[in-house]
Design a protein around this motif. Structure first.
Motif, PDB file in Angstrom:
ATOM      1  N   LYS A  35      47.803  38.915  22.772  1.00 47.67           N
ATOM      2  CA  LYS A  35      47.327  39.535  24.027  1.00 47.67           C
ATOM      3  C   LYS A  35      47.597  41.038  24.039  1.00 47.67           C
ATOM      4  CE  LYS A  35      47.609  35.482  27.003  1.00 47.67           C
ATOM      5  NZ  LYS A  35      48.508  34.588  27.748  1.00 47.67           N
ATOM      6  N   ALA A  39      44.907  44.091  24.352  1.00 44.91           N
ATOM      7  CA  ALA A  39      45.032  45.144  25.365  1.00 44.91           C
ATOM      8  C   ALA A  39      44.975  46.530  24.744  1.00 44.91           C
ATOM      9  CB  ALA A  39      46.335  44.953  26.129  1.00 44.91           C
ATOM     10  N   ASN A 181      52.906  36.210  29.447  1.00 41.94           N
ATOM     11  CA  ASN A 181      52.167  37.382  29.943  1.00 41.94           C
ATOM     12  C   ASN A 181      53.081  38.577  30.143  1.00 41.94           C
ATOM     13  OD1 ASN A 181      49.661  36.122  29.877  1.00 41.94           O
ATOM     14  ND2 ASN A 181      49.966  35.203  31.899  1.00 41.94           N
ATOM     15  N   GLN A 182      54.288  38.313  30.622  1.00 45.04           N
ATOM     16  CA  GLN A 182      55.246  39.412  30.735  1.00 45.04           C
ATOM     17  C   GLN A 182      55.571  39.933  29.341  1.00 45.04           C
ATOM     18  OE1 GLN A 182      59.322  38.466  31.480  1.00 45.04           O
ATOM     19  NE2 GLN A 182      59.713  40.348  32.610  1.00 45.04           N
ATOM     20  N   LYS A 185      52.917  42.192  28.040  1.00 40.74           N
ATOM     21  CA  LYS A 185      53.018  43.537  28.627  1.00 40.74           C
ATOM     22  C   LYS A 185      54.105  44.330  27.927  1.00 40.74           C
ATOM     23  CE  LYS A 185      53.278  45.895  33.062  1.00 40.74           C
ATOM     24  NZ  LYS A 185      54.522  46.355  33.672  1.00 40.74           N
TER      25      LYS A 185
ATOM     26  N   LEU C  13      37.270  32.830  34.839  1.00 38.46           N
ATOM     27  CA  LEU C  13      36.905  32.831  33.423  1.00 38.46           C
ATOM     28  C   LEU C  13      38.149  32.859  32.543  1.00 38.46           C
ATOM     29  CD1 LEU C  13      34.582  32.849  31.412  1.00 38.46           C
ATOM     30  CD2 LEU C  13      34.580  35.342  31.537  1.00 38.46           C
ATOM     31  N   GLU C  18      41.685  30.539  28.789  1.00 30.77           N
ATOM     32  CA  GLU C  18      43.035  30.314  28.272  1.00 30.77           C
ATOM     33  C   GLU C  18      43.376  28.829  28.268  1.00 30.77           C
ATOM     34  OE1 GLU C  18      46.839  32.896  28.213  1.00 30.77           O
ATOM     35  OE2 GLU C  18      46.992  31.665  30.014  1.00 30.77           O
ATOM     36  N   LYS C  57      30.469  31.246  33.458  1.00 33.30           N
ATOM     37  CA  LYS C  57      29.642  32.360  32.965  1.00 33.30           C
ATOM     38  C   LYS C  57      28.269  32.346  33.630  1.00 33.30           C
ATOM     39  CE  LYS C  57      31.710  33.298  28.466  1.00 33.30           C
ATOM     40  NZ  LYS C  57      31.648  33.061  27.032  1.00 33.30           N
ATOM     41  N   GLN C  63      26.531  39.588  35.004  1.00 31.72           N
ATOM     42  CA  GLN C  63      27.249  40.738  35.596  1.00 31.72           C
ATOM     43  C   GLN C  63      28.442  41.127  34.726  1.00 31.72           C
ATOM     44  OE1 GLN C  63      26.806  42.101  38.839  1.00 31.72           O
ATOM     45  NE2 GLN C  63      24.909  40.935  39.152  1.00 31.72           N
ATOM     46  N   ILE C  67      37.506  43.925  33.114  1.00 32.17           N
ATOM     47  CA  ILE C  67      38.289  43.499  31.943  1.00 32.17           C
ATOM     48  C   ILE C  67      39.753  43.812  32.230  1.00 32.17           C
ATOM     49  CG2 ILE C  67      38.735  43.905  29.481  1.00 32.17           C
ATOM     50  CD1 ILE C  67      35.717  44.555  29.230  1.00 32.17           C
ATOM     51  N   LYS C  69      43.941  43.213  31.459  1.00 31.71           N
ATOM     52  CA  LYS C  69      44.912  42.807  30.429  1.00 31.71           C
ATOM     53  C   LYS C  69      45.581  41.508  30.901  1.00 31.71           C
ATOM     54  CE  LYS C  69      45.655  47.511  28.973  1.00 31.71           C
ATOM     55  NZ  LYS C  69      45.597  48.654  29.868  1.00 31.71           N
ATOM     56  N   ALA C  70      46.116  40.780  29.943  1.00 31.73           N
ATOM     57  CA  ALA C  70      46.637  39.449  30.237  1.00 31.73           C
ATOM     58  C   ALA C  70      47.602  39.436  31.413  1.00 31.73           C
ATOM     59  CB  ALA C  70      47.318  38.879  29.001  1.00 31.73           C
ATOM     60  N   TRP C  71      48.391  40.501  31.550  1.00 32.76           N
ATOM     61  CA  TRP C  71      49.422  40.506  32.579  1.00 32.76           C
ATOM     62  C   TRP C  71      48.930  41.101  33.901  1.00 32.76           C
ATOM     63  CZ3 TRP C  71      49.411  43.078  27.951  1.00 32.76           C
ATOM     64  CH2 TRP C  71      49.200  44.469  28.006  1.00 32.76           C
ATOM     65  N   TRP C  75      48.292  35.629  39.174  1.00 33.63           N
ATOM     66  CA  TRP C  75      48.488  34.177  39.190  1.00 33.63           C
ATOM     67  C   TRP C  75      49.652  33.813  40.107  1.00 33.63           C
ATOM     68  CZ3 TRP C  75      44.165  32.971  37.176  1.00 33.63           C
ATOM     69  CH2 TRP C  75      43.701  33.502  35.965  1.00 33.63           C
ATOM     70  N   GLU C  79      52.153  31.943  34.280  1.00 32.90           N
ATOM     71  CA  GLU C  79      50.940  31.787  33.474  1.00 32.90           C
ATOM     72  C   GLU C  79      49.785  31.356  34.356  1.00 32.90           C
ATOM     73  OE1 GLU C  79      50.850  31.237  29.217  1.00 32.90           O
ATOM     74  OE2 GLU C  79      52.237  29.553  29.553  1.00 32.90           O
ATOM     75  N   ALA C  80      48.588  31.413  33.818  1.00 34.28           N
ATOM     76  CA  ALA C  80      47.414  30.938  34.548  1.00 34.28           C
ATOM     77  C   ALA C  80      47.617  29.466  34.889  1.00 34.28           C
ATOM     78  CB  ALA C  80      46.168  31.128  33.691  1.00 34.28           C
TER      79      ALA C  80
END
Lengths: 277, 602, 168
Positions: A35, A39, A181-182, A185, C13, C18, C57, C63, C67, C69-71, C75, C79-80
């Motif tokens: 990830k 990024a 996720n942390q 980052k 999405l 994920e 999608k 559209q 975008i 970043k993961a963090w 949530w 995590e998701a």
């Protein structure tokens, strides 16, 4: 559409399935690393993962970049030599607590001191997972599940963050495998930081330390601002419970080495002349 | 007067000095053979500066077109200890340690017995010293001619800060026909950084000494071409490495290898390379692997104890097929051993010290000048064959300064690469090829990503425990060394006689001299000086020795390491003997000849 | 399309993507660790996730979504919601346990969408969130039915008589 050009985390993974036990924290570190690479838009051909020996040291093979899987404890030395010779590359060194703080202890100290621009991720599960569960320098004093130390190591565990601080690391963070996720980052910030960035990851070993699932209850994200004063950081690292996560210390310092001089014209001829009688 | 073997010059001088005046007495000159040689020892302690004296004389001699070598010997102190500058001036470049000194200048006799093994004197030696000092019993017993000269007093006559060692420089300059101006200039270079008064005192002492010639008619060797280098083995190795393209060095200091690294530090910066001082030898070798993985030819230098520490990671170089060069300057072993003395006892660890089946390169320069091309060759080979090359020198070669004709370069050419660019899905870092050499990618190369591994692996580099992968990769790593053409430089072969003398490294010079001596006695010798010790060129060695009925393996170690290694690989000759002796005293031509005669008589 | 909807779709999405990738990873891990039943189950879940991804999608309708970043995603937990936590797995886990994990994921996803539907002020987002919540509820129900059909398994299934191996 831009979406197609942007790489996804799985695009950074190689085709090799990790041998880590299901439940191992290192899966999360791999996830976080991919990830972070997404990024930062990292170029796979210009990134190198370097490791020593141990479960976590298997990671380079699972990333689709260049990698070097070296011998026990010496990954940081390889990483530093590589980065000095090829400053254009992104170099990430990684390994476990045994690899980094026992046999690799000396290289850890000097890597912190040298402040070469690379990132070191130490995946700490407080055990030698690959060789059947011996105590490591971060194993709790009374952990008595190893036949080598049946009464527990009886020694105070190292505090890697405190050691890193006193050895000179300018950027110190802690992550936890339960929060990829942390970690992503933190890894991303580490890779961007110009200097030696150290991430101490608490990454549980499901096989030898199943009790580490309790970490979930005690790990806590820091609420404080990142410390930038060394004396304050020293107090922090010596007094803390070792379970707080986030970027804990950061100080800007000049990296080493300074940019290389351009080669002198005819250097070899000049040197030959200097050896003449 | 006793006659000496014809290959040595024998001079006997008898001089007597009085304070404040000089009386020169008759000099007896003995005859000299072709290849004249003059051995001078200068000793002193407590900061007398005898090494500087030796260095200046050597360089002055070089300027005149002379040839020679300077070795140094020391007590254990870091400063103020006993030191000896051991000069051999000769008309050829075949440098061995002198077995006998024609002239000994003793600025003092403090702990001289430390040097008794090395500074051998006889009734043909002229010893010059201060009459206030007690002459050591060994000197007296030798029958050497002892003449009194107060260096200290005389040097202070010309200048209150006059120095005995510089006075000695002047004296020797006069004796050797060197220009005092040259010596003064060389002294100024040597003392650059010291204050002007100090340099002036040195000049005055040199000039004063020049005006007090020994008048002992030391037989000077013939001089030749002034186009020469004045270089130590360590410097020569460093230069060869840089010339071959080394641009990354990781250094951990160890005697007697540190000078190579220190010299390279300056050279690397000039050439645009990098040197990192490592925290230990384990870091040094691994840093080299990192840089090499990044495509930058890399190098480190160490001695026995450090090589022992490095062996695991040298094996990693072999298994991961990452090129690296390691200079090992051999010293007295085992363990801490005798750090400042020479020996050839690391052959075993260089050849066999890697765990597992890990074929690699081991090379050994035969002398100081050969350090340049052999090191270059080692780097070329390591790069092409993608493996580790251990270069063996020893303290004798490494820390002696020799006047040598400009060294030649390596003439070896790597075979043309048959590397065909391939895309990621095709590229296999450890692809099985006919030659055993796989096209090697480096970070930055597009589409050739791989992970180098010490774990056994398949062609793609994925770790594997399968029998087929292991044997294929083992075969490949062996095949790549076996199938390359090393050319003719694997050894220097001379003569064609029935007696074979085999050596490597610094014993080669003694073997060459012995061969000459023996030839004069009617014993025809074939000399084989091995340069490429691993992989051993067995067929070529058999051919080289095909005319020999007897072979003698000569080496400076206690357990005859080369002898057993060679015998383990081939027969060598119908009868094979070993001449093996540990350091610290270098094996001499005379010793070899004596052993040969013994063998021939049996 | 409103900003709010774009952001919502980006989250949906990401969650589905994920979830699917995680199931795929776990399927491969279980396959390598020779637990074929669970490997197959996770594989099925991964395949279902791709169906959900395609649906999301579709709603995105070409559209450009933000975008992140993961963090940067928001949530409720670390995590998701639909990502199976790595640490909840075990090489000898049973299909029942795997299904229970998947069920927890679906419920968490449903809860996430419901919460969003409650909190958002954007109509489009609210509609879609409610729709997605309902779909997740149905997935959950399906899993519950399947679970009821599973046989009871022995309580000591996680036991392994052999010691861990030492590969290096």
């Amino acid at each position: 559409m831009t979406e197609a050009l942007v790489l996804k985390p799985k695009d950074y993974k190689s085709r090799v399935t990790p041998i880590w036990c299901p439940g191992c924290g290192h899966h999360a570190v791999l996830n976080a690393l991919t990830k972070a690479m997404v990024a930062l838009g990292k170029n796979k051909d210009e990134t190198v993962m370097v490791s020593g020996i141990g479960c976590s040291s298997r990671l380079p093979a699972y990333i689709d970049s260049y990698g070097f899987h070296g011998v026990h404890g010496r990954g940081l030395a390889v990483a530093q030599g590589l980065k000095v010779a090829r400053p254009d590359l992104t170099v990430v060194a990684m390994g476990g607590d045994g690899d980094g703080f026992s046999i690799g202890g000396n290289h850890f100290l000097h890597a912190c001191r040298r402040n070469i621009d690379l990132t070191y991720i130490a995946m700490d599960n407080e055990v030698y997972g690959m060789t059947k569960g011996q105590a490591s320098p971060t194993t709790p004093m009374d952990w008595d599940h190893s036949k080598l130390t049946p009464h527990g190591p009886g020694l105070r565990p190292f505090k890697p963050a405190a050691i890193a601080l006193s050895a000179g690391a300018p950027w110190i963070a802690r992550g936890y495998s339960g929060n990829p996720n942390q970690m992503a980052k933190l890894i991303s910030e580490a890779m961007e930081f110009p200097g030696f960035s150290f991430i101490h990851v608490l990454s549980q070993c499901i096989t030898y330390c199943p009790e580490q699932t309790d970490w979930k209850q005690v790990v806590h994200e820091t609420e404080a601002e990142v410390v930038t004063d060394m004396a304050q950081a020293a107090t922090l690292f010596l007094a803390e419970d070792g379970m707080q996560t986030g970027l804990l210390f950061r100080q800007q310092r000049p990296c080493w080495p300074p940019p290389a001089q351009a080669p002198q014209h005819n250097a070899i001829a000049v040197l030959a002349k200097s050896l003449r009688a | 007067m006793k006659r000496w073997l014809r290959s040595l010059t024998n001079i006997c001088c008898v001089v007597a000095f009085h304070l404040g005046g000089f009386t020169i007495m008759a000099v007896l000159n003995n005859l000299q053979a072709t290849g004249g040689e003059l051995a001078i020892a200068i000793t002193g302690a407590g900061g007398a500066g005898v090494i500087s004296c030796g260095e200046l004389i050597l360089r002055g001699w070089a300027r005149k077109g002379g040839r020679g070598m300077l070795r140094k010997s020391f007590g254990p102190q870091i400063r103020g200890g006993e030191s000896a500058a051991l000069l051999v001036l000769s008309s050829n470049e075949c440098y061995t340690a002198a077995t006998h000194y024609q002239l000994v200048l003793a600025l003092d006799w403090i702990n001289f017995d430390r040097f008794e093994d090395e500074i051998q004197v006889s009734s043909d030696t002229l010893v010059i010293c201060d009459s206030n000092d007690t002459v050591p019993g060994s000197i007296v017993a030798s029958g050497a001619t002892v003449r009194d000269l107060s260096f200290e007093q005389l040097s202070k006559q010309a200048h209150p800060e006059g120095r005995a060692n510089m006075f000695a420089v002047g004296m020797l300059a006069a004796e050797l026909g060197l220009s005092p101006g040259d010596l003064c200039q060389l002294a100024e270079q040597k003392l650059a950084g010291k204050d002007q008064a100090y340099i002036e005192a040195a000049h005055a002492s040199i000039v004063n000494g020049y005006d007090h010639p020994l008048h002992c008619d030391l037989k000077r060797p013939a001089v030749g071409d002034t186009d020469s280098w004045c270089v130590s083995g360590n410097q020569a190795v460093g230069f060869g490495a840089l010339q071959a393209g080394v641009r990354f060095v990781a250094a951990y200091p160890i005697t007697p290898a540190s000078d190579a690294l220190e010299w390279m530090a300056g050279g690397l910066e000039m050439a645009g390379g990098q040197l990192v001082q490592a925290e230990d030898e384990l870091a040094a070798i691994n840093m080299c692997l990192g840089a090499a993985f990044g495509g930058v030819p890399s190098f480190t230098a160490t001695s026995g104890p450090g090589l022992a520490l490095m062996t695991e990671s040298i094996g990693l170089a072999v298994a991961s097929e990452t090129p690296v060069c390691i200079l090992n300057v051999m010293r007295g072993g085992p363990s801490t051993g005798i750090p400042t003395k020479s020996e050839q006892s690391d052959l075993d660890i260089a050849l066999h010290g890697l765990h597992g089946d890990a074929p690699h390169l081991v090379l050994a320069p035969t002398d100081i000048a050969d350090c340049v091309s052999t090191t270059e060759w080692a780097v070329q080979l390591a790069q092409h064959l993608q493996t580790a090359a251990i270069i063996l020198t020893d303290q004798f070669i490494a820390q002696s300064t020799g006047i040598v004709s400009p060294p030649v370069n390596s003439q070896w050419q790597a075979p043309q690469s048959t590397d065909v660019a391939s895309e990621q899905q095709d590229y296999q870092r450890y692809q099985l090829t006919e030659s055993g050499v796989s096209p090697r990618a480096a970070p930055g190369d597009p589409g050739r990503r791989f992970t180098a591994d010490g774990l056994e692996h398949n062609e793609a580099g994925t770790p594997s425990a399968r029998a087929s992968d292991h044997s294929q990769q083992l075969d490949k790593r062996r095949r790549k060394l076996a199938s390359v053409d090393f050319g003719n430089n694997w050894a220097d072969i001379a003569g064609g006689g029935e007696l074979g003398l085999i050596s490597f490294g610094s014993t080669t010079a003694a073997v060459k001299r012995a061969a000459q001596q023996l030839a004069d006695e009617g014993i025809a010798v074939t000399t084989v000086a091995l340069r490429l010790l691993a992989p051993l060129q067995i067929t070529a060695l058999d051919t080289a020795l095909s005319a020999c009925n007897v072979a003698i393996v000569v080496e400076q170690n206690h357990s005859a390491q080369l002898f057993y290694y060679l015998r383990g690989c081939c027969d060598l000759a119908k009868t094979v003997h070993s001449v093996a002796r540990a350091g610290p005293v270098p094996i001499s031509a005379e010793e070899i000849c004596a052993s040969v005669r013994e063998v021939m008589q049996a | 399309m409103s900003e709010s909807l774009r952001a919502f779709l980006a989250h949906a999405l990401e969650m589905e993507t994920e979830a699917g990738e995680r199931y795929q990873e776990l399927a491969e891990a279980m396959g390598l660790h020779n637990n074929p039943e669970v490997a197959e189950f996770f594989s099925t879940m991964a395949a279902e996730a791709s169906v959900h991804i395609a649906l999301v999608k579709q709603h995105a309708d070409g559209q450009t979504l933000p975008i992140l970043k993961a963090w940067e995603f928001d949530w409720p937990d670390v995590e998701a919601p639909e990502s199976t936590s790595y640490e909840s797995t075990h090489y000898r886990m049973t299909k029942r346990q795997a299904m229970q994990l998947a069920l927890a994921n679906e419920k968490a996803a449903e809860q996430y969408y419901r919460q969003l539907a409650r909190e958002t002020i954007d109509d489009q987002t609210q509609n879609l969130a409610a729709q997605f919540a309902e779909e997740e509820r149905q997935h959950a129900a399906g899993l519950e039915r399947a679970l009821r059909q599973l046989s009871i398994e022995p309580t000591h299934h996680r036991q392994d008589d052999d010691d861990p191996h030492v590969p290096e």
